[in-house]
Design a protein around this motif. Structure first.
Motif, PDB file in Angstrom:
ATOM      1  N   GLY A 223      47.113   9.703  80.112  1.00 51.81           N
ATOM      2  CA  GLY A 223      47.145   9.385  78.690  1.00 51.81           C
ATOM      3  C   GLY A 223      48.432   8.730  78.219  1.00 51.81           C
ATOM      4  N   PHE A 224      49.416   8.593  79.115  1.00 50.56           N
ATOM      5  CA  PHE A 224      50.686   7.941  78.772  1.00 50.56           C
ATOM      6  C   PHE A 224      50.646   6.447  79.094  1.00 50.56           C
ATOM      7  CE2 PHE A 224      54.088  11.522  78.672  1.00 50.56           C
ATOM      8  CZ  PHE A 224      53.305  12.233  77.777  1.00 50.56           C
ATOM      9  N   ILE A 225      49.651   6.033  79.887  1.00 50.72           N
ATOM     10  CA  ILE A 225      49.550   4.631  80.299  1.00 50.72           C
ATOM     11  C   ILE A 225      48.434   3.947  79.513  1.00 50.72           C
ATOM     12  CG2 ILE A 225      49.171   3.050  82.227  1.00 50.72           C
ATOM     13  CD1 ILE A 225      50.154   5.245  84.092  1.00 50.72           C
ATOM     14  N   ARG A 226      48.748   2.804  78.939  1.00 52.73           N
ATOM     15  CA  ARG A 226      47.775   2.055  78.146  1.00 52.73           C
ATOM     16  C   ARG A 226      46.515   1.763  78.963  1.00 52.73           C
ATOM     17  NH1 ARG A 226      51.069  -2.673  75.936  1.00 52.73           N
ATOM     18  NH2 ARG A 226      50.032  -3.805  77.611  1.00 52.73           N
ATOM     19  N   ARG A 227      45.386   1.616  78.284  1.00 39.10           N
ATOM     20  CA  ARG A 227      44.116   1.411  78.985  1.00 39.10           C
ATOM     21  C   ARG A 227      44.134   0.209  79.912  1.00 39.10           C
ATOM     22  NH1 ARG A 227      38.848   2.678  75.137  1.00 39.10           N
ATOM     23  NH2 ARG A 227      39.203   4.928  74.950  1.00 39.10           N
ATOM     24  N   ASP A 228      44.842  -0.851  79.508  1.00 38.75           N
ATOM     25  CA  ASP A 228      44.886  -2.042  80.366  1.00 38.75           C
ATOM     26  C   ASP A 228      45.841  -1.864  81.544  1.00 38.75           C
ATOM     27  OD1 ASP A 228      47.408  -2.297  79.262  1.00 38.75           O
ATOM     28  OD2 ASP A 228      47.012  -4.224  78.285  1.00 38.75           O
ATOM     29  N   GLY A 229      46.596  -0.753  81.547  1.00 38.17           N
ATOM     30  CA  GLY A 229      47.483  -0.447  82.662  1.00 38.17           C
ATOM     31  C   GLY A 229      48.838  -1.108  82.620  1.00 38.17           C
ATOM     32  N   TYR A 230      49.167  -1.808  81.531  1.00 43.02           N
ATOM     33  CA  TYR A 230      50.412  -2.590  81.495  1.00 43.02           C
ATOM     34  C   TYR A 230      51.390  -2.162  80.401  1.00 43.02           C
ATOM     35  CZ  TYR A 230      48.237  -5.872  84.762  1.00 43.02           C
ATOM     36  OH  TYR A 230      47.640  -6.442  85.865  1.00 43.02           O
ATOM     37  N   GLY A 231      51.247  -0.976  79.872  1.00 38.93           N
ATOM     38  CA  GLY A 231      52.160  -0.536  78.831  1.00 38.93           C
ATOM     39  C   GLY A 231      52.009   0.949  78.571  1.00 38.93           C
ATOM     40  N   ILE A 232      52.796   1.461  77.622  1.00 37.39           N
ATOM     41  CA  ILE A 232      52.752   2.884  77.310  1.00 37.39           C
ATOM     42  C   ILE A 232      51.967   3.125  76.018  1.00 37.39           C
ATOM     43  CG2 ILE A 232      54.917   3.378  78.492  1.00 37.39           C
ATOM     44  CD1 ILE A 232      56.292   3.504  75.726  1.00 37.39           C
ATOM     45  N   THR A 233      51.485   4.340  75.868  1.00 39.21           N
ATOM     46  CA  THR A 233      50.728   4.731  74.685  1.00 39.21           C
ATOM     47  C   THR A 233      51.645   5.405  73.667  1.00 39.21           C
ATOM     48  OG1 THR A 233      50.217   6.916  75.589  1.00 39.21           O
ATOM     49  CG2 THR A 233      48.684   5.110  76.107  1.00 39.21           C
ATOM     50  N   ASP A 234      51.084   5.695  72.504  1.00 39.98           N
ATOM     51  CA  ASP A 234      51.842   6.414  71.483  1.00 39.98           C
ATOM     52  C   ASP A 234      52.229   7.806  71.968  1.00 39.98           C
ATOM     53  OD1 ASP A 234      51.696   4.270  69.761  1.00 39.98           O
ATOM     54  OD2 ASP A 234      49.963   5.030  68.649  1.00 39.98           O
ATOM     55  N   LYS A 235      51.387   8.430  72.787  1.00 39.15           N
ATOM     56  CA  LYS A 235      51.709   9.747  73.340  1.00 39.15           C
ATOM     57  C   LYS A 235      52.952   9.668  74.223  1.00 39.15           C
ATOM     58  CE  LYS A 235      47.150  11.973  73.407  1.00 39.15           C
ATOM     59  NZ  LYS A 235      46.101  12.562  74.298  1.00 39.15           N
ATOM     60  N   ALA A 236      53.015   8.632  75.019  1.00 37.26           N
ATOM     61  CA  ALA A 236      54.181   8.450  75.884  1.00 37.26           C
ATOM     62  C   ALA A 236      55.434   8.223  75.053  1.00 37.26           C
ATOM     63  CB  ALA A 236      53.955   7.270  76.828  1.00 37.26           C
ATOM     64  N   ARG A 237      55.304   7.422  74.025  1.00 32.41           N
ATOM     65  CA  ARG A 237      56.456   7.137  73.160  1.00 32.41           C
ATOM     66  C   ARG A 237      56.961   8.410  72.489  1.00 32.41           C
ATOM     67  NH1 ARG A 237      58.256   2.218  71.503  1.00 32.41           N
ATOM     68  NH2 ARG A 237      56.380   1.266  72.397  1.00 32.41           N
ATOM     69  N   ALA A 238      56.023   9.246  72.037  1.00 32.72           N
ATOM     70  CA  ALA A 238      56.413  10.501  71.382  1.00 32.72           C
ATOM     71  C   ALA A 238      57.125  11.432  72.359  1.00 32.72           C
ATOM     72  CB  ALA A 238      55.176  11.184  70.804  1.00 32.72           C
ATOM     73  N   TYR A 239      56.709  11.403  73.612  1.00 30.73           N
ATOM     74  CA  TYR A 239      57.364  12.226  74.633  1.00 30.73           C
ATOM     75  C   TYR A 239      58.744  11.683  75.004  1.00 30.73           C
ATOM     76  CZ  TYR A 239      58.597  13.920  79.271  1.00 30.73           C
ATOM     77  OH  TYR A 239      59.300  14.430  80.339  1.00 30.73           O
ATOM     78  N   LEU A 240      58.823  10.364  75.209  1.00 30.46           N
ATOM     79  CA  LEU A 240      60.036   9.753  75.745  1.00 30.46           C
ATOM     80  C   LEU A 240      61.155   9.585  74.724  1.00 30.46           C
ATOM     81  CD1 LEU A 240      58.268   6.951  77.805  1.00 30.46           C
ATOM     82  CD2 LEU A 240      59.633   8.800  78.797  1.00 30.46           C
ATOM     83  N   GLN A 241      60.800   9.202  73.522  1.00 27.85           N
ATOM     84  CA  GLN A 241      61.819   8.783  72.561  1.00 27.85           C
ATOM     85  C   GLN A 241      62.887   9.856  72.277  1.00 27.85           C
ATOM     86  OE1 GLN A 241      62.976   9.117  69.223  1.00 27.85           O
ATOM     87  NE2 GLN A 241      64.262   7.335  69.659  1.00 27.85           N
ATOM     88  N   PRO A 242      62.525  11.127  72.110  1.00 28.96           N
ATOM     89  CA  PRO A 242      63.570  12.131  71.843  1.00 28.96           C
ATOM     90  C   PRO A 242      64.570  12.295  72.974  1.00 28.96           C
ATOM     91  CG  PRO A 242      61.398  12.980  71.248  1.00 28.96           C
ATOM     92  CD  PRO A 242      61.167  11.721  72.016  1.00 28.96           C
TER      93      PRO A 242
END
Length: 418
Positions: A364-383
């Motif tokens: 769920g952290f990898i965009r469906r097309d496989g080439y980017g991150i999702t909002d879930k990943a951003r919420a995890y990583l940014q802090p």
């Protein structure tokens, strides 16, 4: 409290904040009047009986470790095999521990180091030797199980995101008459956490990085070319971030460096960025630049994350507390209690649940097309990249890092022949 000595050792690739953990360990032990020895070059130092007396270091030097990168006592990539296969080395290690009255062993490293600490605890129990073993988390790859994140990752992630954003501005300025494609290679053998962190550099499909290549997804060269071309035609240029561990559909590394395997059994990787750059140039005719930050990702203490620094010191302090309380075969891990606002705490986890378990990027952290991150990943990583903790600088314009004296205690055993 039982008397004795605490032995601390660093293992594997170092990070921008592993010395901060060491600083916290030594300060916490000193506060409890417990002497600390440090193994020179990790487990090898313990086997060779090359043990550093940290009591010879001033408190100012120990505190300065917190803003100094590298591994102050030296590290190594040496993995002990099973208790049966490596019996002689384990018994030698126990002999050294006995000779120096070591009652607490703290091993600061990743998956393999957690496994070694667990095995040493079992060996001590077998020989009825009173030893408490605690694994201390560290890795820029963020692939340790159980812990929400791993000390060292946040700073490497910050370096990656900042570097990609800055490089993208450079490419954008030159794209009309020069570079059309820029490829950035990120560490990550089987887990794409650092590559994902690059996604924090921009928002939306037209902001760099435009394409991220994860080891969790098979690399499709034809589809990659198609997307690079479409991005250049739409944006004017394309910034690609590729994990060193990307593989084809058959599971072959795209960038096998041909250097064999290290003692951990890892294939030597390197060169995925240069490989992709050459392929893009040949297939699409674009002018391409690439970069391999390599050690810079894990040594950039000048760009450390404040959150990462705080967590690195917290696990060091907790490790000493657990050890002195007799909590054997555990690791202090980071538990996230809230995303917004970001909150975390330290808890103990059994080494058996950490050792040799690899945490990959959630689907769920990898965009469906496989080439980017999702909002879930951003919420995890940014802090994890928040806050700055710059080192002090000298009049020469360079960071004022510390070099320890690293004086060894006298040997009490015959030289090791292993």
């Amino acid at each position: 409290m039982a008397s004795g000595t605490l032995l601390y050792a660093q293992s594997g690739g170092v990070t921008a904040v592993i010395n901060a953990t060491a600083s916290a360990v030594i300060q916490a032990a000193r506060a409890r009047k417990v002497p600390v020895l440090a193994a020179r070059n990790g487990i090898l130092g313990a086997l060779r009986e090359e043990l550093i007396d940290t009591r010879r270091e001033s408190i100012s030097a120990i505190r300065a470790l917190a803003h100094t990168p590298g591994g102050a006592f030296g590290s190594c990539r040496v993995k002990l095999k099973s208790l049966d296969e490596d019996r002689a080395r384990y018994e030698r290690l126990l002999e050294v521990l006995r000779a120096h009255d070591v009652r607490w062993f703290l091993y600061n490293g990743g998956n393999d180091s957690a496994d070694t600490a667990l095995k040493v605890s079992k060996l001590a129990a077998e020989f009825d030797y009173p030893l408490t073993c605690v694994g201390v988390p560290k890795t820029v790859d963020n692939d340790l199980a159980v812990t929400d994140c791993c000390p060292g990752f946040g700073s490497a992630a910050k370096y990656t995101a900042v570097s990609v954003r800055e490089a993208a501005l450079d490419v954008a300025a030159m794209a009309d008459t020069s570079t059309k494609v820029f490829v950035y290679e990120a560490m990550g053998r089987h887990a794409g956490w650092l590559a994902a962190a690059a996604g924090l550099a921009g928002n939306g499909p037209d902001e760099a990085p435009h394409l991220i290549l994860f080891p969790e997804r098979p690399f499709d060269e034809a589809d990659f070319f198609k997307r690079v071309k479409a991005t250049v035609e739409r944006v004017g240029y394309c910034v690609v971030v590729a994990s060193e561990g990307i593989q084809d559909s058959q599971g072959r590394f795209i960038a096998d460096a041909g250097g064999g395997k290290d003692s951990f059994g890892h294939t030597q990787l390197g060169g995925v960025a240069s490989h992709l750059a050459g392929r893009v140039k040949d297939a699409l005719g674009y002018k391409v630049h690439w970069t391999l930050p390599d050690y810079l990702q894990r040594s950039a203490r000048h760009l450390a994350s404040k959150v990462d620094l705080e967590q690195a010191m917290a696990v060091g302090t907790a490790a000493v507390e657990y050890a002195l309380a007799g909590r054997n075969a555990v690791m202090p891990v980071i538990v996230r209690t809230s995303d917004a606002p970001y909150r975390w705490k330290i808890e103990a986890a059994p080494l058996s649940k950490v050792a040799n378990h690899e945490k990959k990027m959630p689907a769920g952290f990898i965009r469906r097309d496989g080439y980017g991150i999702t909002d879930k990943a951003r919420a995890y990583l940014q802090p994890l990249i928040r806050g700055e903790a710059p080192p002090p600088y000298g009049r020469d314009g360079l960071p004022a890092y510390v070099t320890l004296r690293n004086e060894a205690v006298p040997r009490r055993l015959a030289p090791w022949k292993g």
